[in-house]
Design a protein around this motif. Structure first.
Motif, PDB file in Angstrom:
ATOM      1  N   GLY A 135       0.789  -1.217   0.000  1.00  0.00           N
ATOM      2  CA  GLY A 135       0.000   0.000   0.000  1.00  0.00           C
ATOM      3  C   GLY A 135       0.823   1.271   0.000  1.00  0.00           C
ATOM      4  N   TYR A 136       0.128   2.388  -0.161  1.00  0.00           N
ATOM      5  CA  TYR A 136       0.703   3.731  -0.181  1.00  0.00           C
ATOM      6  C   TYR A 136       0.086   4.511   0.978  1.00  0.00           C
ATOM      7  CZ  TYR A 136       2.348   2.692  -4.904  1.00  0.00           C
ATOM      8  OH  TYR A 136       2.973   2.136  -5.991  1.00  0.00           O
ATOM      9  N   LEU A 137       0.755   4.501   2.105  1.00  0.00           N
ATOM     10  CA  LEU A 137       0.229   5.152   3.295  1.00  0.00           C
ATOM     11  C   LEU A 137       0.874   6.517   3.456  1.00  0.00           C
ATOM     12  CD1 LEU A 137       0.143   2.153   5.786  1.00  0.00           C
ATOM     13  CD2 LEU A 137      -1.484   2.795   3.986  1.00  0.00           C
ATOM     14  N   CYS A 138       0.056   7.506   3.851  1.00  0.00           N
ATOM     15  CA  CYS A 138       0.558   8.868   4.000  1.00  0.00           C
ATOM     16  C   CYS A 138      -0.319   9.615   4.988  1.00  0.00           C
ATOM     17  CB  CYS A 138       0.577   9.590   2.648  1.00  0.00           C
ATOM     18  SG  CYS A 138      -1.075   9.931   1.969  1.00  0.00           S
ATOM     19  N   ASP A 139       0.051  10.853   5.278  1.00  0.00           N
ATOM     20  CA  ASP A 139      -0.787  11.728   6.093  1.00  0.00           C
ATOM     21  C   ASP A 139      -1.885  12.267   5.190  1.00  0.00           C
ATOM     22  OD1 ASP A 139      -2.008  13.580   7.672  1.00  0.00           O
ATOM     23  OD2 ASP A 139      -0.226  14.810   8.024  1.00  0.00           O
ATOM     24  N   THR A 140      -3.038  11.645   5.212  1.00  0.00           N
ATOM     25  CA  THR A 140      -4.106  12.024   4.291  1.00  0.00           C
ATOM     26  C   THR A 140      -4.767  13.349   4.658  1.00  0.00           C
ATOM     27  OG1 THR A 140      -5.762  10.732   5.522  1.00  0.00           O
ATOM     28  CG2 THR A 140      -4.585   9.612   3.731  1.00  0.00           C
ATOM     29  N   GLU A 141      -4.439  13.899   5.841  1.00  0.00           N
ATOM     30  CA  GLU A 141      -4.943  15.230   6.184  1.00  0.00           C
ATOM     31  C   GLU A 141      -4.120  16.335   5.516  1.00  0.00           C
ATOM     32  OE1 GLU A 141      -7.029  15.192  10.386  1.00  0.00           O
ATOM     33  OE2 GLU A 141      -4.977  14.448  10.588  1.00  0.00           O
ATOM     34  N   ASP A 142      -2.981  15.975   4.943  1.00  0.00           N
ATOM     35  CA  ASP A 142      -2.144  16.885   4.163  1.00  0.00           C
ATOM     36  C   ASP A 142      -2.553  16.716   2.700  1.00  0.00           C
ATOM     37  OD1 ASP A 142      -0.126  18.074   2.623  1.00  0.00           O
ATOM     38  OD2 ASP A 142       1.450  17.539   4.049  1.00  0.00           O
ATOM     39  N   GLN A 143      -3.401  17.603   2.187  1.00  0.00           N
ATOM     40  CA  GLN A 143      -3.959  17.396   0.857  1.00  0.00           C
ATOM     41  C   GLN A 143      -2.905  17.322  -0.253  1.00  0.00           C
ATOM     42  OE1 GLN A 143      -6.308  20.231  -1.808  1.00  0.00           O
ATOM     43  NE2 GLN A 143      -7.969  19.089  -0.816  1.00  0.00           N
ATOM     44  N   PRO A 144      -1.903  18.220  -0.296  1.00  0.00           N
ATOM     45  CA  PRO A 144      -0.871  18.079  -1.334  1.00  0.00           C
ATOM     46  C   PRO A 144      -0.164  16.729  -1.285  1.00  0.00           C
ATOM     47  CG  PRO A 144      -0.761  20.263  -0.365  1.00  0.00           C
ATOM     48  CD  PRO A 144      -1.718  19.472   0.471  1.00  0.00           C
ATOM     49  N   MET A 145       0.124  16.231  -0.074  1.00  0.00           N
ATOM     50  CA  MET A 145       0.760  14.920   0.049  1.00  0.00           C
ATOM     51  C   MET A 145      -0.172  13.829  -0.435  1.00  0.00           C
ATOM     52  SD  MET A 145       2.312  13.002   3.426  1.00  0.00           S
ATOM     53  CE  MET A 145       3.657  14.209   3.582  1.00  0.00           C
ATOM     54  N   LEU A 146      -1.452  13.936  -0.092  1.00  0.00           N
ATOM     55  CA  LEU A 146      -2.427  12.950  -0.528  1.00  0.00           C
ATOM     56  C   LEU A 146      -2.498  12.906  -2.052  1.00  0.00           C
ATOM     57  CD1 LEU A 146      -4.747  10.939  -0.159  1.00  0.00           C
ATOM     58  CD2 LEU A 146      -6.288  12.887   0.206  1.00  0.00           C
ATOM     59  N   ILE A 147      -2.519  14.054  -2.684  1.00  0.00           N
ATOM     60  CA  ILE A 147      -2.603  14.096  -4.149  1.00  0.00           C
ATOM     61  C   ILE A 147      -1.346  13.492  -4.771  1.00  0.00           C
ATOM     62  CG2 ILE A 147      -2.701  15.633  -6.151  1.00  0.00           C
ATOM     63  CD1 ILE A 147      -4.429  17.517  -4.412  1.00  0.00           C
ATOM     64  N   ARG A 148      -0.171  13.809  -4.223  1.00  0.00           N
ATOM     65  CA  ARG A 148       1.067  13.224  -4.750  1.00  0.00           C
ATOM     66  C   ARG A 148       1.052  11.703  -4.606  1.00  0.00           C
ATOM     67  NH1 ARG A 148       3.421  17.605  -1.945  1.00  0.00           N
ATOM     68  NH2 ARG A 148       4.109  16.221  -0.256  1.00  0.00           N
ATOM     69  N   THR A 149       0.534  11.220  -3.488  1.00  0.00           N
ATOM     70  CA  THR A 149       0.470   9.775  -3.264  1.00  0.00           C
ATOM     71  C   THR A 149      -0.498   9.120  -4.237  1.00  0.00           C
ATOM     72  OG1 THR A 149       0.958  10.150  -0.919  1.00  0.00           O
ATOM     73  CG2 THR A 149       0.112   7.986  -1.532  1.00  0.00           C
ATOM     74  N   LEU A 150      -1.611   9.767  -4.499  1.00  0.00           N
ATOM     75  CA  LEU A 150      -2.561   9.256  -5.484  1.00  0.00           C
ATOM     76  C   LEU A 150      -1.913   9.158  -6.860  1.00  0.00           C
ATOM     77  CD1 LEU A 150      -5.837  11.108  -4.436  1.00  0.00           C
ATOM     78  CD2 LEU A 150      -5.648   8.639  -4.805  1.00  0.00           C
ATOM     79  N   VAL A 151      -1.186  10.185  -7.246  1.00  0.00           N
ATOM     80  CA  VAL A 151      -0.508  10.193  -8.546  1.00  0.00           C
ATOM     81  C   VAL A 151       0.501   9.049  -8.621  1.00  0.00           C
ATOM     82  CG1 VAL A 151       1.065  11.485 -10.036  1.00  0.00           C
ATOM     83  CG2 VAL A 151      -0.870  12.652  -8.959  1.00  0.00           C
ATOM     84  N   ASP A 152       1.269   8.870  -7.558  1.00  0.00           N
ATOM     85  CA  ASP A 152       2.257   7.780  -7.524  1.00  0.00           C
ATOM     86  C   ASP A 152       1.576   6.418  -7.646  1.00  0.00           C
ATOM     87  OD1 ASP A 152       4.278   9.619  -7.247  1.00  0.00           O
ATOM     88  OD2 ASP A 152       4.498   9.333  -5.070  1.00  0.00           O
ATOM     89  N   ALA A 153       0.476   6.237  -6.915  1.00  0.00           N
ATOM     90  CA  ALA A 153      -0.220   4.957  -6.936  1.00  0.00           C
ATOM     91  C   ALA A 153      -0.807   4.680  -8.317  1.00  0.00           C
ATOM     92  CB  ALA A 153      -1.318   4.948  -5.882  1.00  0.00           C
ATOM     93  N   LEU A 154      -1.385   5.694  -8.945  1.00  0.00           N
ATOM     94  CA  LEU A 154      -1.945   5.511 -10.280  1.00  0.00           C
ATOM     95  C   LEU A 154      -0.860   5.189 -11.299  1.00  0.00           C
ATOM     96  CD1 LEU A 154      -4.592   8.368 -10.262  1.00  0.00           C
ATOM     97  CD2 LEU A 154      -5.078   5.928 -10.475  1.00  0.00           C
ATOM     98  N   SER A 155       0.312   5.734 -11.094  1.00  0.00           N
ATOM     99  CA  SER A 155       1.427   5.468 -12.013  1.00  0.00           C
ATOM    100  C   SER A 155       1.934   4.040 -11.885  1.00  0.00           C
ATOM    101  CB  SER A 155       2.574   6.442 -11.746  1.00  0.00           C
ATOM    102  OG  SER A 155       2.162   7.782 -11.952  1.00  0.00           O
TER     103      SER A 155
END
Length: 361
Positions: A304-324
């Motif tokens: 999985g790709y776990l992150c601080d999901t309350e940090d929106q920029p970090m969440l978006i970067r993690t989403l991009v990484d996961a989709l890639s």
């Protein structure tokens, strides 16, 4: 053993708690135990357990009703309506043990006075606060065995109750990587599909998911679930990401194909008791984006790709990484969560409690 599983939503909903306890009950019945389920739905063909319908009013009908202890939410109102009718049918002397995760009303009904009392097994599917809180209705809680769905609950309660650390599981014959069928669900072919399987309630943070995905122009968000915030979520999505949001409600039989038809899985609850959906997504080979907690790392390990999901920029970067990354190797570790293994742990725990009880004069 003669076992009763009681929960208002059995055979009426396929939410996390219902799926978990029904799966355990099915495995136990299929391998020799005499298992009865009581719930507000109707019998389903092909089950190994016996099902009995108990009338209850659905929680959606209580969403605008007043909340006060012990009727703290629409789920408590649903539980109360179920337990009144459960009392009319439930005969304690018919069972060796009864199992629920619903508090307070179903819990109280199952503990009704009787000459021969079955073992009371409480499962922390919806949290462990009844087991450790000492205020209001929580002071009435009691059980013979507490099934803790994560290590936090186990450590907090093991000195007070007979506890077992038993996670939830997943049906590996149904949830697995596959081709999927986007056309079946009406998903666009030119977008990356992000899936949330979640109730529309505050703690699931679906609105935060909409806000984050709205900033990704090539992404399409699907939420499988329902709840009081459904209209607020739809209005927010219509404003922020028109044409890129879809809410769906599916049967349990359709869920494996849904997972196979998307690109990644997103879950934004800050802390779950367990979260069956994580195992379903993992077994389906999907990248998982979720809030980084020790509890979730205990479940997923390195997956999985776990992150601080309350940090929106970090969440978006993690989403991009996961989709890639695309679909990932799901073969390492998931076998530990097969329902046959989990049900065996339930059987061992309840059998051990039964032996202890029979040895007491």
């Amino acid at each position: 053993m003669k076992l009763l599983f009681a929960l208002p939503g059995f055979h009426n909903y396929d939410r996390g708690a219902e799926v978990a306890l029904m799966s355990v009950a099915e495995e136990l019945a299929a391998t020799g135990d005499d298992v009865t389920l009581m719930g507000s739905g109707q019998p389903r063909p092909g089950t190994s357990y016996h099902f009995e319908h108990i009338d209850a009013r659905a929680r959606e009908g209580f969403e605008k009703w007043p909340n006060f202890p012990p009727l703290r939410s629409e789920t408590a109102w649903e539980d109360a309506s179920f337990s009144v009718n459960l009392l009319r049918r439930y005969n304690p002397s018919e069972f060796d043990a009864v199992v629920t995760c619903s508090f307070p009303f179903t819990h109280w009904a199952l503990r009704r006075p009787a000459r021969r009392k079955p073992l009371q097994i409480f499962v922390t599917q919806n949290g462990d606060w009844p087991a450790y809180e000492n205020r209001s209705e929580y002071r009435t809680f009691s059980c013979d065995g507490l099934v803790c769905s994560n290590p936090d609950y186990y450590e907090r309660n093991r000195k007070k109750w007979n506890c077992a650390l038993i996670p939830n599981g997943v049906d590996l014959s149904r949830f697995k990587p596959g081709q999927g069928d986007r056309a079946r669900f009406g998903f666009p072919s030119d977008k990356r599909i992000i899936l949330m399987v979640s109730a529309f309630i505050e703690s699931k943070r679906v609105l935060e998911g909409i806000r984050a995905v709205s900033k990704m122009e090539d992404a399409y968000l699907v939420v499988a679930g329902d709840g009081p915030l459904r209209n607020e979520a739809q209005a927010l999505a219509d404003g922020l990401m028109p044409g890129r949001f879809q809410r769906i409600s599916l049967t349990a039989g359709e869920m494996p194909l849904l997972y196979q038809s998307v690109d990644t899985f997103l879950h934004l609850s800050l802390l779950e008791s367990f979260g069956n959906v994580f195992l379903e997504a993992w077994a389906s080979g999907l990248p998982i984006i979720a809030h980084d907690t020790e509890r979730l790392r205990w479940i997923l390990g390195e997956y999985g790709y776990l992150c601080d999901t309350e940090d929106q920029p970090m969440l978006i970067r993690t989403l991009v990484d996961a989709l890639s990354s695309g679909c990932t190797d799901n073969s390492v570790g998931i076998d530990r969560f097969a329902w046959s293994t989990i049900a065996g742990e339930y059987r061992s725990f309840i059998s051990g409690l039964k032996k202890i009880a029979s040895s007491v004069p």
